[in-house]
Structure formats: structure tokens, C-alpha cells
Design a protein around this motif. Structure first.
Motif, mmCIF file in Angstrom:
data_model
loop_
_atom_site.group_PDB
_atom_site.id
_atom_site.type_symbol
_atom_site.label_atom_id
_atom_site.label_comp_id
_atom_site.label_asym_id
_atom_site.label_seq_id
_atom_site.Cartn_x
_atom_site.Cartn_y
_atom_site.Cartn_z
ATOM 1 N N THR A 1 -12.189 3.135 3.950
ATOM 2 C CA THR A 1 -12.792 3.443 2.648
ATOM 3 C C THR A 1 -12.496 2.341 1.643
ATOM 4 N N SER A 2 -11.234 1.913 1.581
ATOM 5 C CA SER A 2 -10.868 0.831 0.660
ATOM 6 C C SER A 2 -11.567 -0.468 1.032
ATOM 7 N N SER B 1 0.830 -1.200 0.000
ATOM 8 C CA SER B 1 0.000 0.000 0.000
ATOM 9 C C SER B 1 0.864 1.248 0.000
ATOM 10 N N GLU C 1 -15.065 -0.431 -0.306
ATOM 11 C CA GLU C 1 -15.116 -0.465 -1.771
ATOM 12 C C GLU C 1 -14.686 -1.803 -2.354
ATOM 13 N N VAL C 2 -13.891 -2.561 -1.633
ATOM 14 C CA VAL C 2 -13.392 -3.826 -2.168
ATOM 15 C C VAL C 2 -14.366 -4.974 -1.961
ATOM 16 N N GLY D 1 -5.470 1.720 -3.988
ATOM 17 C CA GLY D 1 -6.855 1.693 -3.522
ATOM 18 C C GLY D 1 -7.520 0.360 -3.794
ATOM 19 N N ALA D 2 -8.845 0.367 -3.709
ATOM 20 C CA ALA D 2 -9.616 -0.868 -3.841
ATOM 21 C C ALA D 2 -9.425 -1.524 -5.192
ATOM 22 N N THR E 1 -7.996 3.158 4.992
ATOM 23 C CA THR E 1 -8.214 1.710 4.918
ATOM 24 C C THR E 1 -9.691 1.357 5.007
#
Length: 352
Positions: A258-259, A227, A262-263, A232-233, A256
Motif C-alpha cells: 500500500t505504501s 518503519s 502511494e509513494v 506511511g507514504a 508495504t
């Protein structure tokens, strides 16, 4: 007895001489031989937690008492017992379960002390293991670690238990469903070892340090993501070949989290563990449409620690790296500094 404590509004670790407790009833006095160093101690040392736009959660304002003797990953030798103690005797080596509640609420009655709103955790609300002795309020919180290296066993009380509890929250899954772990420090490495021990194969570790990712691969991570700025994701999805069924975030800051959201795949499970602080904005419509399950996780129960120790005793749990240092005021301070700056691979355990 000698103790190493933090004072209010002072991050210096002080060497104090305080009275040695005398156990009564079901209490047990334990002579400390191992005390693990945890990220939680760095927050307690600085006096609070980052709540993003809400500012700092100041521990002193919330009733936490100083001077505070930190240290909640403790192994020691039983020194003295209260009159009502039956299960241990002087000379026994035991791991201490530190996440002790009030003993009266429904969570405590159910054995979930870690959920107690009035917790009296050792090393947090009671004097902890950065000391010559520690008073355990009830013999039931002592766990036999026969056959396990005591330094590694000390880490099971927090990093091991936290990883175990978080993994419990995402399983069962199909062995090849993608699971992403943010953070490959002591917690993340323990979670990887536990996932592998429980038969999971598709594990992606995300970290800012290649050194940590190398350890993650050694312990069974099937893929890793280094990272950094711009990661990002989409990068994580590319590595794992699509969305993740579950994410455990051992960092849990704004980036983290947020990612992690989104993942995730539809109906994915997001477990937030880390206390690095910040905040995340989540589209409420997507939360419903994608049926995402978001859950906070804080350490674990006494029965989970007992289960974890049994797994370790069986030889099915790979050992995470442990660095030993002598227990002293200077060593406590240096260990907390190193932990705060990310200069540690695995865990530090102080030995007396």
C-alpha cells in the motif's frame, strides 16, 4: 548420503540418510560446501504462502513432494560427472543456478527458466543443498566463482540474483531520481549495493530495524526510514523530498505494498518481490490516471547470475554481511527460526 529435510505437516528439520545420486549424461554430482538460508525456505518449511483473503496456498496440495531437502543457494565441489559432461571436472568449485525449468517450453528455450510454469527448482521441487551432495541436472547450471569468497558467492544464487533482476526492472533512471526499497535484509542490502555499483545515488531504505538501516547506509543508501505503527507514504515522501520514481518491495505484505503504491510518482514503477503475503487494494482509476507500472519479480535468469558473478569478480559489488554456521539439522532449524523472526542482519550461510 546425509540430508536435512522437512516432512509433510511437520516443521521439524529431520536428519535423513538417502541414496547418493549417480550422475548420467550431462548431470553433475556436487559435494556441498556452502548452503545459504533464504526466506523462501521458511515458507517451504511451513508448507505454503499467505494469499490474504484467498487463504493459504498449500504446497502439498499443489503437488510439491515431501520429504523436501531445502537449500537453493549452493556452492560446492564437483564430485562426479556424467559421461556427456565437458565443461567441468571433479575438484572444480562451482556456484549452482537453482531456478531450473522444464527445458522444453518457450521460456526455457529462451534461457528464462525462472519463468517456467513447470519449474523443477533445486531445493524446491528437487532435493537441494541442505545435504551432503546435490545432483545438478545439467552442467550449464554451474557458474565459476574464481576469486570470490564461497560463502558470499552462495548468496548470489538467490538474494543476489533476485536483487539484480529487480534492479534491472527499474533502470535506467537518472542517478538522482528517488528509488525506495522496502526491506533492508539480505535482498535489500544487495539491491542497494547493486544500485550504487551501477551509478545510482538517490536510494531510500525502509525497514523496521535500525540495525538493518545502519547496514543500508554503510552500503550506500542516501536516506533511511525506520518503519513502525503509523509510518506511511507521507513520511517516506518527506524524507526523499517528494514522490519516488521507482519502488522495490522486498517485503511485499499488505502494508508495504500500500505504501509502495502511494509513494510513487506519475508513471512510477513498482516491483513486487517479497513473499511475506497478504493483499493490497488499489484504486483502478488512479492506476490508469497515474500510469503506474506494477510488476512481479521472481529470482532471475542464468545469464543474469553469470553477469552478477562477473560484477562481483570485478570488485565493483560491495559484500553484504554473511554469518556462517555449520551445516546440520539443528543449524538449519535454528537458521530458519532466526530468519522468520528477523533476528539476522544480512544472510546466514551454512558450511560443510
Amino acid at each position: 548420503m546425509h540430508a536435512f529435510a522437512v516432512l509433510p505437516d511437520d516443521s521439524t528439520i529431520h536428519h535423513l540418510d538417502i541414496p547418493t545420486p549417480v550422475p548420467e549424461g550431462r548431470q553433475v554430482l556436487v559435494k556441498v560446501t556452502r548452503a545459504g538460508v533464504c526466506h523462501t525456505d521458511t515458507h517451504l518449511r511451513t508448507g505454503g504462502y499467505d494469499l490474504g483473503s484467498r487463504g493459504l496456498m498449500n504446497l502439498k496440495d499443489r503437488g510439491f513432494e515431501y520429504p523436501m531437502v531445502l537449500g537453493h543457494e549452493v556452492v560446492g565441489i564437483v564430485e562426479q560427472v556424467g559421461d556427456d559432461v565437458e565443461s567441468v571436472r571433479p575438484g572444480n568449485v562451482r556456484l549452482i543456478y537453482p531456478w531450473i525449468g522444464c527445458g522444453e517450453c518457450r521460456h526455457c528455450r529462451d534461457g528464462s527458466d525462472n519463468r517456467c510454469a513447470a519449474g523443477r527448482h533445486l531445493g524446491v521441487a528437487r532435493h537441494g543443498g541442505y545435504a551432503e551432495y546435490i545432483l545438478v541436472p545439467d552442467e550449464k547450471y554451474l557458474v565459476d566463482i574464481d576469486g570470490i569468497d564461497p560463502s558470499w558467492a552462495a548468496t548470489l544464487a538467490c538474494s543476489g540474483l533476485t536483487g539484480y533482476s529487480a534492479v534491472d526492472k527499474i533502470l535506467p533512471l537518472e542517478p538522482d531520481e528517488p528509488v525506495v526499497l522496502f526491506g533492508a535484509g539480505g535482498l535489500g542490502l544487495t539491491a542497494i549495493a547493486l544500485l550504487r555499483a551501477r551509478g545510482h545515488r538517490n536510494i531510500c531504505a525502509v525497514d523496521v530495524a535500525e540495525r538493518n538501516l545502519a547496514l543500508a547506509r554503510n552500503l550506500g543508501a542516501s536516506s533511511t526510514v525506520l518503519s513502525g505503527p503509523g509510518t506511511g507514504a507521507k513520511d517516506i515522501r518527506r524524507v526523499i523530498g517528494g514522490p519516488a520514481s521507482a519502488v522495490i518491495d522486498f517485503v511485499n505484505n499488505g502494508a508495504t505494498a500500500t505504501s509502495a503504491f502511494e509513494v510513487l510518482s506519475k508513471a512510477g514503477h513498482m516491483v513486487q518481490v517479497g513473499l511475506f503475503g497478504g493483499e493490497v487494494t488499489i484504486p483502478t482509476a488512479l492506476l490508469a490516471l497515474r500510469m503506474i507500472h506494477i510488476e512481479g519479480s521472481f529470482v532471475g535468469t542464468l545469464s543474469q547470475l553469470q553477469d552478477l558473478v562477473r560484477i562481483a569478480q570485478s570488485g565493483k559489488l560491495p559484500r553484504i554481511p554473511v554469518v556462517e554456521r555449520a551445516l546440520s539439522a539443528e543449524a538449519v532449524s535454528g537458521a530458519l527460526d532466526d530468519l522468520a523472526t528477523g533476528a539476522v542482519a544480512g544472510r546466514i550461510v551454512l558450511t560443510a
